[in-house]
Design a protein around this motif. Sequence first.
Motif, short mmCIF file in Angstrom:
data_model
loop_
_atom_site.label_atom_id
_atom_site.label_comp_id
_atom_site.label_asym_id
_atom_site.label_seq_id
_atom_site.Cartn_x
_atom_site.Cartn_y
_atom_site.Cartn_z
N VAL A 161 -13.00 -12.22 -1.87
CA VAL A 161 -11.60 -11.80 -1.86
C VAL A 161 -10.84 -12.77 -2.77
O VAL A 161 -10.88 -13.98 -2.58
CB VAL A 161 -11.02 -11.82 -0.44
N GLY A 162 -10.17 -12.21 -3.78
CA GLY A 162 -9.53 -13.04 -4.79
C GLY A 162 -10.31 -13.08 -6.09
O GLY A 162 -9.83 -13.58 -7.10
N GLY A 163 -11.55 -12.56 -6.06
CA GLY A 163 -12.34 -12.45 -7.28
C GLY A 163 -12.57 -13.78 -7.97
O GLY A 163 -12.71 -14.83 -7.34
N ALA A 164 -12.59 -13.74 -9.30
CA ALA A 164 -12.87 -14.93 -10.10
C ALA A 164 -11.81 -16.00 -9.94
O ALA A 164 -12.07 -17.18 -10.21
CB ALA A 164 -13.01 -14.56 -11.57
N THR A 165 -10.61 -15.64 -9.47
CA THR A 165 -9.56 -16.65 -9.34
C THR A 165 -9.87 -17.66 -8.24
O THR A 165 -9.23 -18.72 -8.19
CB THR A 165 -8.18 -16.03 -9.06
N LYS A 166 -10.82 -17.37 -7.36
CA LYS A 166 -11.15 -18.33 -6.32
C LYS A 166 -11.72 -19.63 -6.89
O LYS A 166 -11.63 -20.68 -6.27
CB LYS A 166 -12.14 -17.72 -5.32
N ARG A 196 -0.01 4.27 1.68
CA ARG A 196 -1.27 3.87 2.30
C ARG A 196 -2.22 3.38 1.21
O ARG A 196 -2.60 4.13 0.32
CB ARG A 196 -1.87 5.04 3.07
N ILE A 197 -2.60 2.10 1.30
CA ILE A 197 -3.37 1.44 0.24
C ILE A 197 -4.67 0.90 0.83
O ILE A 197 -4.66 0.24 1.88
CB ILE A 197 -2.56 0.29 -0.39
N LEU A 198 -5.78 1.18 0.15
CA LEU A 198 -7.08 0.65 0.53
C LEU A 198 -7.57 -0.30 -0.55
O LEU A 198 -7.66 0.08 -1.73
CB LEU A 198 -8.09 1.78 0.73
N LEU A 199 -7.89 -1.52 -0.15
CA LEU A 199 -8.49 -2.51 -1.05
C LEU A 199 -9.98 -2.60 -0.76
O LEU A 199 -10.38 -2.82 0.39
CB LEU A 199 -7.87 -3.89 -0.81
N LEU A 200 -10.79 -2.44 -1.79
CA LEU A 200 -12.24 -2.55 -1.65
C LEU A 200 -12.71 -3.82 -2.35
O LEU A 200 -12.49 -3.98 -3.55
CB LEU A 200 -12.93 -1.32 -2.26
N GLU A 201 -13.38 -4.67 -1.61
CA GLU A 201 -13.90 -5.91 -2.18
C GLU A 201 -15.41 -5.99 -1.96
O GLU A 201 -15.89 -5.89 -0.83
CB GLU A 201 -13.22 -7.13 -1.54
N ARG A 202 -16.11 -6.15 -3.06
CA ARG A 202 -17.57 -6.24 -3.01
C ARG A 202 -18.06 -7.42 -2.17
O ARG A 202 -19.08 -7.35 -1.49
CB ARG A 202 -18.10 -6.35 -4.43
N GLY A 203 -17.33 -8.53 -2.22
CA GLY A 203 -17.74 -9.72 -1.49
C GLY A 203 -17.00 -9.86 -0.17
O GLY A 203 -16.44 -8.90 0.38
N ASP A 204 -17.01 -11.07 0.35
CA ASP A 204 -16.37 -11.38 1.63
C ASP A 204 -15.29 -12.42 1.38
O ASP A 204 -15.04 -12.83 0.24
CB ASP A 204 -17.42 -11.91 2.61
N THR A 227 -10.32 -7.27 -5.95
CA THR A 227 -9.16 -8.01 -5.41
C THR A 227 -8.84 -9.27 -6.21
O THR A 227 -8.23 -10.20 -5.70
CB THR A 227 -9.44 -8.42 -3.95
N GLY A 228 -9.22 -9.30 -7.49
CA GLY A 228 -8.96 -10.47 -8.32
C GLY A 228 -7.58 -10.48 -8.94
O GLY A 228 -6.62 -9.93 -8.39
N ALA A 229 -7.48 -11.06 -10.13
CA ALA A 229 -6.19 -11.23 -10.79
C ALA A 229 -5.47 -9.91 -10.98
O ALA A 229 -4.24 -9.84 -10.85
CB ALA A 229 -6.39 -11.92 -12.14
#
Length: 534
Positions: A79-84, A29-37, A12-14
């Motif tokens: 959520v947002g990956g490295a951009t956080k 129908r879109i599924l987003l998978l994020e390793r973190g929280d 879910t990053g850049a």
Amino acid sequence: MNGAFDVIIVGTGAGGGTLARHLASSGKRILLLERGDWLPREPQNWSTADVFVDNRYISPDTWVDGKGKTFQPQVHYFVGGATKLYGAALYRMRAEDFGLLRHMDGISPAWPIDYADMEPYYTAAEQMYQVHGARGEDPTEPPASGPYPFPAVSHEPRIQQLHDDLARAGYHPFHAPCGIMLNEANMPYSACVRCPTCDGFPCLVHAKSDAEVLGVRPALEHSNVTLLTNAEAVKLETNAAGTAVTTVVVEHDGHEERYEGHLIVVSAGAANSAKLLLRSANDKHPNGLANSSDQVGRNYMFHDSQAVLALSKEPNPTVFQKTLGINDFYFSGPDFDYPMGNIQMIGKSQAAMFRGEKPIETKLAPTWALRDVATHAVDFWLSTEDLPRAENRVTVDKDGRVNLAYTPSNPSAAKQLYHQLKSMLGSLGMHPEHLVHRFAYMKSDIPIAGVAHQAGTCRFGRDPATSVLDTDCRAHELDNLYVVDTSFFPSISAVNPALTAMANAIRVGDHLLQRLAATATGAKKAGPAANGSR
């Protein structure tokens, strides 16, 4: 979450966060998978000690270097990956970066597309991420089809003085393009004055233009988009013929789950995207998915960057320091006929940062002395292009850990850029003899631990024998597999890669919408609570 999804996006990053927003209004129908929280909004977001000394937001993962030594990579799984935790410096690559460039230590290869192909998407990404800047100041600036969506963030007094000193010396300083959301008076949120800096810190007030705030959250306003957090994709399974991915295998809160998708998009970061493809080897793809060329994991790049601290002869009380850049030496410099790179400002030094960055050297130093250094510090970020080398690569060991073999590829230019800056300091109100290196975001003494600008492990190109992806970022060997993080870069330029990843995600998103026979308009929206957004 029963049934197959039209699109599954891993990460879910850049790249992934931007793509999700671009596709969200299609109704698919879109599924987003994020390793973190979700990264928690808490006082520690702005605590220098928590962020830089205790590494509060760094993953506990360990990787292995080329000599078999383990290290802790400076990666963030949220959520947002490295951009956080990025500095939100949103530069376009130079037009020349898309072509072949000769460096003193090697070649930066041409891209299979031109700058003109990417330009409309750069404009769209600047709009999406609310970039503040000023056209026409940077002599290396590529052509643009319109102005920045917002005016440049003003320099604070000491940085304005630096700007004026540079201009008087004959250089061309410019307002750095910043992804920051300002209030109605075009000023930073009042809370921002209590933040040490955007650079390296999460934003407690969501004023940073990151992929959670401006990518994932707007996507989740659409009822057709679902986000699953704490969900690490560990394997991709294909059909019997090996021509398409059918299933994403996920470890979710300690147990295995499986999700079927029509289109699969990987955007887990250059190292982890390569890891996922390599771990997905099967009878039809014995060396990993999309890897008949043996290019998956190769050509790892992450910029030859140097964070350096100069001591100003007068105090530098700046809070938001990342407003100035210099590209006078991007393609060449005095007595150096090869590209050198970009100079920009890094987040302002704080005394506690020194404890985290150089714990041994500062162990006996009194806090007042460190505070005095921080008070007079002016901090620069020097970025030199890292050249792709096949032997700089990601592999995966039997325990599933990332192994990263890396040797610096362009040291001559990096050294020259450092000495160039040092030679300028005397005329800029600073002490040339007091230019020292900072470790910036890493406590580790292993250079490869700083992986903020990683790229290149799934390069795109027109020849399947020498690339992993085609020009649409689709795997040459699998009809429905795409990669949209910075893995696709054949070269990395010398500017921050985030905006290019965002622009490319929109570009690939247009292609996916055509495949899905959809347009990104008119889907009925639902409230954020319907998808668990906070």
